[in-house]
Scaffold this motif. Structure first.
Motif, PDB file in Angstrom:
ATOM      1  N   LEU A   1       2.792  12.237   4.281  1.00  0.00           N
ATOM      2  CA  LEU A   1       1.549  12.195   3.338  1.00  0.00           C
ATOM      3  C   LEU A   1       0.769  13.410   3.482  1.00  0.00           C
ATOM      4  O   LEU A   1       0.395  14.018   2.349  1.00  0.00           O
ATOM      5  CB  LEU A   1       0.722  10.843   3.550  1.00  0.00           C
ATOM      6  CG  LEU A   1       1.756   9.535   3.016  1.00  0.00           C
ATOM      7  CD1 LEU A   1       0.946   8.469   3.530  1.00  0.00           C
ATOM      8  CD2 LEU A   1       2.115   9.642   1.589  1.00  0.00           C
TER       9      LEU A   1
ATOM     10  N   ALA B   1       4.292   8.445   8.760  1.00  0.00           N
ATOM     11  CA  ALA B   1       4.044   8.618   7.500  1.00  0.00           C
ATOM     12  C   ALA B   1       2.881   9.507   7.339  1.00  0.00           C
ATOM     13  O   ALA B   1       2.856   9.858   6.070  1.00  0.00           O
ATOM     14  CB  ALA B   1       3.944   6.776   7.256  1.00  0.00           C
ATOM     15  N   MET B   2       1.776   9.240   8.040  1.00  0.00           N
ATOM     16  CA  MET B   2       0.509  10.021   7.935  1.00  0.00           C
ATOM     17  C   MET B   2       0.886  11.549   7.834  1.00  0.00           C
ATOM     18  O   MET B   2       0.406  12.423   7.053  1.00  0.00           O
ATOM     19  CB  MET B   2      -0.340   9.599   8.836  1.00  0.00           C
ATOM     20  CG  MET B   2      -0.707   8.173   8.985  1.00  0.00           C
ATOM     21  SD  MET B   2      -2.135   8.158   7.527  1.00  0.00           S
ATOM     22  CE  MET B   2      -3.601   8.716   8.229  1.00  0.00           C
TER      23      MET B   2
ATOM     24  N   GLY C   1       0.905   3.621   2.308  1.00  0.00           N
ATOM     25  CA  GLY C   1       1.567   3.512   3.482  1.00  0.00           C
ATOM     26  C   GLY C   1       2.604   2.589   3.779  1.00  0.00           C
ATOM     27  O   GLY C   1       3.846   3.118   4.332  1.00  0.00           O
TER      28      GLY C   1
ATOM     29  N   VAL D   1       4.384   9.927  -3.511  1.00  0.00           N
ATOM     30  CA  VAL D   1       4.578   8.688  -2.433  1.00  0.00           C
ATOM     31  C   VAL D   1       6.105   8.559  -2.417  1.00  0.00           C
ATOM     32  O   VAL D   1       6.691   8.193  -1.386  1.00  0.00           O
ATOM     33  CB  VAL D   1       3.628   7.521  -2.815  1.00  0.00           C
ATOM     34  CG1 VAL D   1       4.119   6.339  -1.927  1.00  0.00           C
ATOM     35  CG2 VAL D   1       2.212   7.785  -2.846  1.00  0.00           C
TER      36      VAL D   1
ATOM     37  N   GLU E   1      -2.565  12.116   2.353  1.00  0.00           N
ATOM     38  CA  GLU E   1      -2.955  11.319   3.694  1.00  0.00           C
ATOM     39  C   GLU E   1      -3.887  10.272   3.384  1.00  0.00           C
ATOM     40  O   GLU E   1      -4.065   9.439   3.613  1.00  0.00           O
ATOM     41  CB  GLU E   1      -3.401  12.345   4.768  1.00  0.00           C
ATOM     42  CG  GLU E   1      -3.606  11.728   5.936  1.00  0.00           C
ATOM     43  CD  GLU E   1      -3.635  12.852   6.949  1.00  0.00           C
ATOM     44  OE1 GLU E   1      -3.760  12.310   8.448  1.00  0.00           O
ATOM     45  OE2 GLU E   1      -3.920  13.855   6.730  1.00  0.00           O
ATOM     46  N   ARG E   2      -5.048  10.884   2.465  1.00  0.00           N
ATOM     47  CA  ARG E   2      -6.117   9.854   2.348  1.00  0.00           C
ATOM     48  C   ARG E   2      -5.814   8.805   1.653  1.00  0.00           C
ATOM     49  O   ARG E   2      -6.827   7.746   1.585  1.00  0.00           O
ATOM     50  CB  ARG E   2      -7.375  10.744   1.655  1.00  0.00           C
ATOM     51  CG  ARG E   2      -7.169  11.394   0.253  1.00  0.00           C
ATOM     52  CD  ARG E   2      -8.209  12.102  -0.378  1.00  0.00           C
ATOM     53  NE  ARG E   2      -8.018  12.437  -1.740  1.00  0.00           N
ATOM     54  CZ  ARG E   2      -7.235  13.464  -1.820  1.00  0.00           C
ATOM     55  NH1 ARG E   2      -6.646  14.193  -1.088  1.00  0.00           N
ATOM     56  NH2 ARG E   2      -7.137  13.617  -3.230  1.00  0.00           N
ATOM     57  N   TYR E   3      -4.740   8.533   0.910  1.00  0.00           N
ATOM     58  CA  TYR E   3      -4.413   7.550   0.066  1.00  0.00           C
ATOM     59  C   TYR E   3      -3.369   6.296   0.930  1.00  0.00           C
ATOM     60  O   TYR E   3      -2.913   5.346   0.357  1.00  0.00           O
ATOM     61  CB  TYR E   3      -3.495   7.772  -0.965  1.00  0.00           C
ATOM     62  CG  TYR E   3      -4.202   8.813  -2.097  1.00  0.00           C
ATOM     63  CD1 TYR E   3      -5.091   8.319  -2.837  1.00  0.00           C
ATOM     64  CD2 TYR E   3      -4.073  10.267  -2.019  1.00  0.00           C
ATOM     65  CE1 TYR E   3      -5.530   9.097  -3.954  1.00  0.00           C
ATOM     66  CE2 TYR E   3      -4.822  11.265  -2.724  1.00  0.00           C
ATOM     67  CZ  TYR E   3      -5.691  10.434  -3.894  1.00  0.00           C
ATOM     68  OH  TYR E   3      -6.177  11.252  -4.592  1.00  0.00           O
ATOM     69  N   HIS E   4      -3.604   6.568   2.287  1.00  0.00           N
ATOM     70  CA  HIS E   4      -2.345   5.616   3.075  1.00  0.00           C
ATOM     71  C   HIS E   4      -2.710   4.217   2.740  1.00  0.00           C
ATOM     72  O   HIS E   4      -1.781   3.508   2.544  1.00  0.00           O
ATOM     73  CB  HIS E   4      -2.604   5.975   4.496  1.00  0.00           C
ATOM     74  CG  HIS E   4      -1.724   5.346   5.347  1.00  0.00           C
ATOM     75  ND1 HIS E   4      -1.854   4.259   5.681  1.00  0.00           N
ATOM     76  CD2 HIS E   4      -0.468   5.746   5.890  1.00  0.00           C
ATOM     77  CE1 HIS E   4      -1.076   3.643   6.519  1.00  0.00           C
ATOM     78  NE2 HIS E   4      -0.165   4.856   6.923  1.00  0.00           N
ATOM     79  N   ASP E   5      -4.059   3.715   2.745  1.00  0.00           N
ATOM     80  CA  ASP E   5      -4.190   2.321   2.662  1.00  0.00           C
ATOM     81  C   ASP E   5      -4.422   1.884   1.121  1.00  0.00           C
ATOM     82  O   ASP E   5      -4.887   0.801   0.950  1.00  0.00           O
ATOM     83  CB  ASP E   5      -5.430   2.218   3.656  1.00  0.00           C
ATOM     84  CG  ASP E   5      -5.324   2.292   5.003  1.00  0.00           C
ATOM     85  OD1 ASP E   5      -3.952   2.083   5.475  1.00  0.00           O
ATOM     86  OD2 ASP E   5      -6.138   2.966   5.840  1.00  0.00           O
TER      87      ASP E   5
ATOM     88  N   ARG F   1       3.705   4.539  11.415  1.00  0.00           N
ATOM     89  CA  ARG F   1       2.587   4.903  10.915  1.00  0.00           C
ATOM     90  C   ARG F   1       2.195   6.704  11.010  1.00  0.00           C
ATOM     91  O   ARG F   1       1.798   7.154   9.989  1.00  0.00           O
ATOM     92  CB  ARG F   1       1.274   4.110  11.452  1.00  0.00           C
ATOM     93  CG  ARG F   1       0.092   4.514  10.627  1.00  0.00           C
ATOM     94  CD  ARG F   1      -1.176   3.592  11.265  1.00  0.00           C
ATOM     95  NE  ARG F   1      -2.458   4.175  10.763  1.00  0.00           N
ATOM     96  CZ  ARG F   1      -3.093   3.773   9.831  1.00  0.00           C
ATOM     97  NH1 ARG F   1      -2.494   2.767   8.876  1.00  0.00           N
ATOM     98  NH2 ARG F   1      -4.060   4.132   9.370  1.00  0.00           N
TER      99      ARG F   1
ATOM    100  N   SER G   1       0.863  -1.193  -0.058  1.00  0.00           N
ATOM    101  CA  SER G   1      -0.156  -0.220   0.036  1.00  0.00           C
ATOM    102  C   SER G   1       0.843   1.254   0.140  1.00  0.00           C
ATOM    103  O   SER G   1       2.026   1.151   0.128  1.00  0.00           O
ATOM    104  CB  SER G   1      -0.842   0.089   1.415  1.00  0.00           C
ATOM    105  OG  SER G   1      -0.092   0.271   2.491  1.00  0.00           O
TER     106      SER G   1
END
Length: 247
Positions: free
Chosen positions: A126, A122-123, A100, A150, A132-136, A119, A98
């Motif tokens: 991002l 990373a957040m 993240g 990324v 940030e909303r693409y983390h997963d 985590r 992913s």
């Protein structure tokens, strides 16, 4: 003028009988955007690999403060690389991970942070890049520009002292190229790191660089500010500015 972040002196590199770098010397300014430019085949990528410790030169020195990368032992070289972030031309993300997981990977690989702290870091990065909303999300779902963001987040997560960009706009359309130019500025604002960009993009060089170094036939033609570059009457500099940079 402050001491250089990286001091390169009389670096040579040959492959077989072909000499790619012929006594290259330059200073890369700390906390600034440094561009290394030139035509294809003039030694930019080889110099980048030497600056990051992937190649060792045949002679010369590459100093990060008191440490000469050329003479460093492997364990010292590994520590030095932890101070570097590298944004590859193609991003080099792991498709099986992913967003993240890609960003966190350097922290996991080097054992630098526990899962929750990694985590959160990373957040945060991002978020600085609007991702940030693409983390997963899987990275295969991202656009080219999103992948670049990324890749930059991954490069910045180790809090590097130097961030390297390898031909970041090659093969991109003008819109994506302008987005990448913004990322280079982001790298400086987010990390306060020294930024080194290997490129043949003249427009980006003149608009973003604090210092420009032009390579020609394995030698430094000029190393100075964009204004010094534009004022130069050297034939190679004038030719490059006029669009004769090749490929």
């Amino acid at each position: 003028m402050p001491a250089p972040a990286i001091e390169v002196r009389d670096v040579t590199k040959s492959f077989g009988t072909f000499m790619v770098l012929k006594g290259v010397s330059l200073d890369l300014l700390p906390g600034k955007i440094n561009f290394i430019i030139g035509r294809s085949g003039e030694g930019k990528s080889v110099l980048l690999k030497i600056l990051t410790g992937l190649y060792r030169p045949d002679s010369g020195s590459v100093r990060y403060g008191p440490i000469d990368l050329v003479k460093a032992r492997q364990k010292d070289l590994n520590r030095l690389r932890l101070r570097m972030g590298l944004l590859f031309q193609e991003g080099a993300l792991f498709d099986s991970m992913s967003v993240g997981q890609n960003v966190i990977f350097p922290l996991w690989f080097h054992g630098l942070a526990k899962p929750q702290a990694a985590r959160e870091k990373a957040m945060a990065i991002l978020g600085e890049l609007g991702m940030e909303r693409y983390h997963d999300l899987g990275v295969t779902m991202l656009s080219t520009g999103e992948k670049k963001r990324v890749a930059l987040a991954r490069a910045l997560i180790v809090d590097p002292e130097v961030v390297f960009f390898d031909e970041p706009t090659t093969g991109l359309d003008p819109l994506l190229s302008s987005q990448v130019d913004e990322l280079i500025g982001h790298a400086l604002r987010i990390s306060r790191a020294t930024v080194v960009v290997v490129s043949h993009d003249m427009a980006a060089t003149l608009s973003l660089a604090d210092r420009v170094t032009l390579l020609h036939r394995g030698r430094v033609v000029l190393s100075g500010s964009p204004d010094e570059f534009k004022a130069s009457r050297d034939d190679e500099v004038v030719n490059f500015l006029s669009g004769g940079e090749g490929g």
